[in-house]
Scaffold this motif. Sequence first.
Motif, PDB file in Angstrom:
ATOM      1  N   GLY A 197       0.826  -1.433  -0.132  1.00 48.35           N
ATOM      2  CA  GLY A 197      -0.026  -0.049  -0.130  1.00 48.35           C
ATOM      3  C   GLY A 197       0.948   1.128   0.049  1.00 48.35           C
ATOM      4  N   GLU A 198       2.035   1.175  -0.580  1.00 50.53           N
ATOM      5  CA  GLU A 198       3.171   2.140  -0.343  1.00 50.53           C
ATOM      6  C   GLU A 198       2.924   3.000  -1.628  1.00 50.53           C
ATOM      7  OE1 GLU A 198       6.036  -0.156   2.470  1.00 50.53           O
ATOM      8  OE2 GLU A 198       6.378   0.166   0.407  1.00 50.53           O
ATOM      9  N   ALA A 199       2.205   2.379  -2.745  1.00 55.15           N
ATOM     10  CA  ALA A 199       1.930   3.000  -4.020  1.00 55.15           C
ATOM     11  C   ALA A 199       0.891   2.347  -4.524  1.00 55.15           C
ATOM     12  CB  ALA A 199       3.416   2.833  -4.801  1.00 55.15           C
ATOM     13  N   SER A 200       0.294   3.178  -5.459  1.00 55.49           N
ATOM     14  CA  SER A 200      -0.904   2.444  -6.054  1.00 55.49           C
ATOM     15  C   SER A 200      -0.416   1.814  -7.332  1.00 55.49           C
ATOM     16  CB  SER A 200      -1.938   3.491  -6.775  1.00 55.49           C
ATOM     17  OG  SER A 200      -1.289   4.270  -7.732  1.00 55.49           O
ATOM     18  N   LEU A 201      -1.123   0.810  -7.938  1.00 57.53           N
ATOM     19  CA  LEU A 201      -0.474   0.119  -9.020  1.00 57.53           C
ATOM     20  C   LEU A 201      -0.293   0.854 -10.261  1.00 57.53           C
ATOM     21  CD1 LEU A 201      -0.217  -2.724 -10.231  1.00 57.53           C
ATOM     22  CD2 LEU A 201      -2.813  -2.663 -10.989  1.00 57.53           C
ATOM     23  N   ASN A 202      -1.240   1.871 -10.437  1.00 56.41           N
ATOM     24  CA  ASN A 202      -0.669   2.864 -11.844  1.00 56.41           C
ATOM     25  C   ASN A 202       0.455   3.714 -11.436  1.00 56.41           C
ATOM     26  OD1 ASN A 202      -2.879   2.094 -13.352  1.00 56.41           O
ATOM     27  ND2 ASN A 202      -4.375   3.465 -12.598  1.00 56.41           N
ATOM     28  N   GLN A 203       0.942   3.785 -10.146  1.00 55.30           N
ATOM     29  CA  GLN A 203       2.235   4.685 -10.013  1.00 55.30           C
ATOM     30  C   GLN A 203       3.265   3.789 -10.321  1.00 55.30           C
ATOM     31  OE1 GLN A 203       1.221   5.854  -5.898  1.00 55.30           O
ATOM     32  NE2 GLN A 203       1.652   8.056  -6.536  1.00 55.30           N
ATOM     33  N   ALA A 204       3.140   2.397 -10.164  1.00 54.56           N
ATOM     34  CA  ALA A 204       4.164   1.385 -10.135  1.00 54.56           C
ATOM     35  C   ALA A 204       4.302   1.013 -11.576  1.00 54.56           C
ATOM     36  CB  ALA A 204       3.993   0.265  -9.292  1.00 54.56           C
ATOM     37  N   LEU A 205       3.306   0.867 -12.219  1.00 55.81           N
ATOM     38  CA  LEU A 205       3.510   0.271 -13.656  1.00 55.81           C
ATOM     39  C   LEU A 205       4.128   1.159 -14.582  1.00 55.81           C
ATOM     40  CD1 LEU A 205      -0.324  -0.677 -14.481  1.00 55.81           C
ATOM     41  CD2 LEU A 205       1.757  -2.413 -14.337  1.00 55.81           C
ATOM     42  N   ILE A 206       5.026   0.636 -15.391  1.00 58.94           N
ATOM     43  CA  ILE A 206       6.099   1.244 -16.508  1.00 58.94           C
ATOM     44  C   ILE A 206       5.431   0.932 -17.570  1.00 58.94           C
ATOM     45  CG2 ILE A 206       8.218   1.830 -17.252  1.00 58.94           C
ATOM     46  CD1 ILE A 206       9.195   0.702 -14.581  1.00 58.94           C
ATOM     47  N   LYS A 207       5.013   1.842 -18.455  1.00 63.60           N
ATOM     48  CA  LYS A 207       4.585   1.677 -20.013  1.00 63.60           C
ATOM     49  C   LYS A 207       5.763   1.541 -20.681  1.00 63.60           C
ATOM     50  CE  LYS A 207       0.032   3.539 -19.605  1.00 63.60           C
ATOM     51  NZ  LYS A 207      -1.345   4.348 -20.172  1.00 63.60           N
ATOM     52  N   ASP A 208       6.009   0.657 -21.523  1.00 62.13           N
ATOM     53  CA  ASP A 208       6.849   0.365 -22.640  1.00 62.13           C
ATOM     54  C   ASP A 208       6.818   1.575 -23.483  1.00 62.13           C
ATOM     55  OD1 ASP A 208       8.755  -1.697 -23.471  1.00 62.13           O
ATOM     56  OD2 ASP A 208       8.016  -1.085 -25.286  1.00 62.13           O
ATOM     57  N   LYS A 209       8.146   2.235 -23.951  1.00 59.79           N
ATOM     58  CA  LYS A 209       8.024   3.166 -24.740  1.00 59.79           C
ATOM     59  C   LYS A 209       8.037   2.965 -26.302  1.00 59.79           C
ATOM     60  CE  LYS A 209      10.390   6.654 -22.058  1.00 59.79           C
ATOM     61  NZ  LYS A 209      11.657   7.494 -21.615  1.00 59.79           N
ATOM     62  N   ARG A 210       8.417   1.484 -26.553  1.00 56.64           N
ATOM     63  CA  ARG A 210       8.366   1.041 -28.031  1.00 56.64           C
ATOM     64  C   ARG A 210       6.962   0.459 -28.395  1.00 56.64           C
ATOM     65  NH1 ARG A 210      13.228  -1.522 -25.517  1.00 56.64           N
ATOM     66  NH2 ARG A 210      11.978  -2.430 -24.259  1.00 56.64           N
ATOM     67  N   ILE A 211       6.314  -0.254 -27.428  1.00 60.10           N
ATOM     68  CA  ILE A 211       5.335  -1.073 -27.790  1.00 60.10           C
ATOM     69  C   ILE A 211       3.993  -0.345 -26.802  1.00 60.10           C
ATOM     70  CG2 ILE A 211       4.033  -3.325 -27.810  1.00 60.10           C
ATOM     71  CD1 ILE A 211       6.575  -3.233 -29.510  1.00 60.10           C
ATOM     72  N   GLU A 212       2.902  -0.064 -27.528  1.00 56.83           N
ATOM     73  CA  GLU A 212       1.791   0.600 -26.959  1.00 56.83           C
ATOM     74  C   GLU A 212       1.005   0.125 -25.919  1.00 56.83           C
ATOM     75  OE1 GLU A 212      -2.447   3.111 -28.119  1.00 56.83           O
ATOM     76  OE2 GLU A 212      -0.895   2.056 -29.803  1.00 56.83           O
ATOM     77  N   ASN A 213       0.988  -1.460 -26.162  1.00 53.56           N
ATOM     78  CA  ASN A 213      -0.069  -2.152 -25.349  1.00 53.56           C
ATOM     79  C   ASN A 213       0.974  -2.794 -24.283  1.00 53.56           C
ATOM     80  OD1 ASN A 213      -2.540  -1.898 -26.772  1.00 53.56           O
ATOM     81  ND2 ASN A 213      -1.674  -3.129 -28.304  1.00 53.56           N
ATOM     82  N   LEU A 214       2.002  -2.436 -23.978  1.00 55.39           N
ATOM     83  CA  LEU A 214       2.959  -3.305 -22.823  1.00 55.39           C
ATOM     84  C   LEU A 214       3.203  -2.462 -21.734  1.00 55.39           C
ATOM     85  CD1 LEU A 214       4.569  -5.976 -22.524  1.00 55.39           C
ATOM     86  CD2 LEU A 214       6.519  -4.739 -23.955  1.00 55.39           C
ATOM     87  N   SER A 215       3.155  -3.184 -20.734  1.00 54.61           N
ATOM     88  CA  SER A 215       3.642  -2.216 -19.369  1.00 54.61           C
ATOM     89  C   SER A 215       4.257  -3.404 -18.552  1.00 54.61           C
ATOM     90  CB  SER A 215       2.360  -2.053 -18.459  1.00 54.61           C
ATOM     91  OG  SER A 215       1.689  -1.052 -19.060  1.00 54.61           O
ATOM     92  N   ILE A 216       5.103  -2.933 -17.715  1.00 54.71           N
ATOM     93  CA  ILE A 216       5.928  -3.789 -16.645  1.00 54.71           C
ATOM     94  C   ILE A 216       5.798  -3.208 -15.485  1.00 54.71           C
ATOM     95  CG2 ILE A 216       8.435  -4.216 -16.109  1.00 54.71           C
ATOM     96  CD1 ILE A 216       7.918  -2.894 -19.521  1.00 54.71           C
TER      97      ILE A 216
END
Length: 271
Positions: free
Chosen positions: A66-85
């Motif tokens: 609970g130290e961060a929200s999921l959206n804060q932690a997700l990293i969107k890939d800069k090459r592929i639009e539909n991809l997150s890490i």
Amino acid sequence: MAKILVVTSGKGGVGKTTTSAAIGTGLAMRGYKTVIVDFDVGLRNLDLIMGCERRVVYDFVNVINGEASLNQALIKDKRIENLSILAASQTRDKDALTQEGVEKVLNELREQFDYIVCDSPAGIEKGAYLAMYFADEAIVVTNPEVSSVRDSDRMLGLLASKSRRAEKGEESVKEHLLLTRYNPERVSKGEMLSVTDVEEILAIRLLGVIPESQAVLKASNQGIPVILDDISDAGQAYSDAVDRLLGKDVAHRFLEVQKKGIIQRLFGGRE
């Protein structure tokens, strides 16, 4: 409903994270919203192979705690639009992952993504158990050597008995075999197990055979999933594997010794 796919093995160093990165990227390239989750708390290599290590602010454990929200932690890939890490923590103990916490995060991810690819640590410790527990499908990664295949057989036993599907008496986890670092020349000399040998021992569907290739190491060092190197044999083999995962009938390649032409013999071929 999102599909949870675990990439697992009993032995370390067989190419799980390379496979997670390649399969996840391949699914996203085909239009599926995909997230790759690093379960290897304490080590964390997925972000390096995906080339986003400098963008990690919050991680999987931060979200669980609970130290961060999921959206804060997700990293969107800069090459592929539909991809997150979703990166693992380098500073926490493996016990930081709890079944309740992992389930909560996966349920949140299910609302946003079509595929959740879980990059499992090696072996049968807690992180590996939690990575496979919630899986709908599993890619078991193995090298063509006896110890690696034996360890993979152990993982198949755990998938059949210790997953949530097994506990609830539901349809079993769908298992796929991915054979990595395959070298037909060494197989012909008896230095490696053949594809047939491995299939006979593990008795699960062959998803793909990834040839031994310098392109894998080069891509990893550059922070690029090898599937994006569509000139290399390894990149093409991973692309074929993604198509098979999605139900396409694609013939297996790179299983036989390739005869080199005179130009390749003189100057070396692209691997």
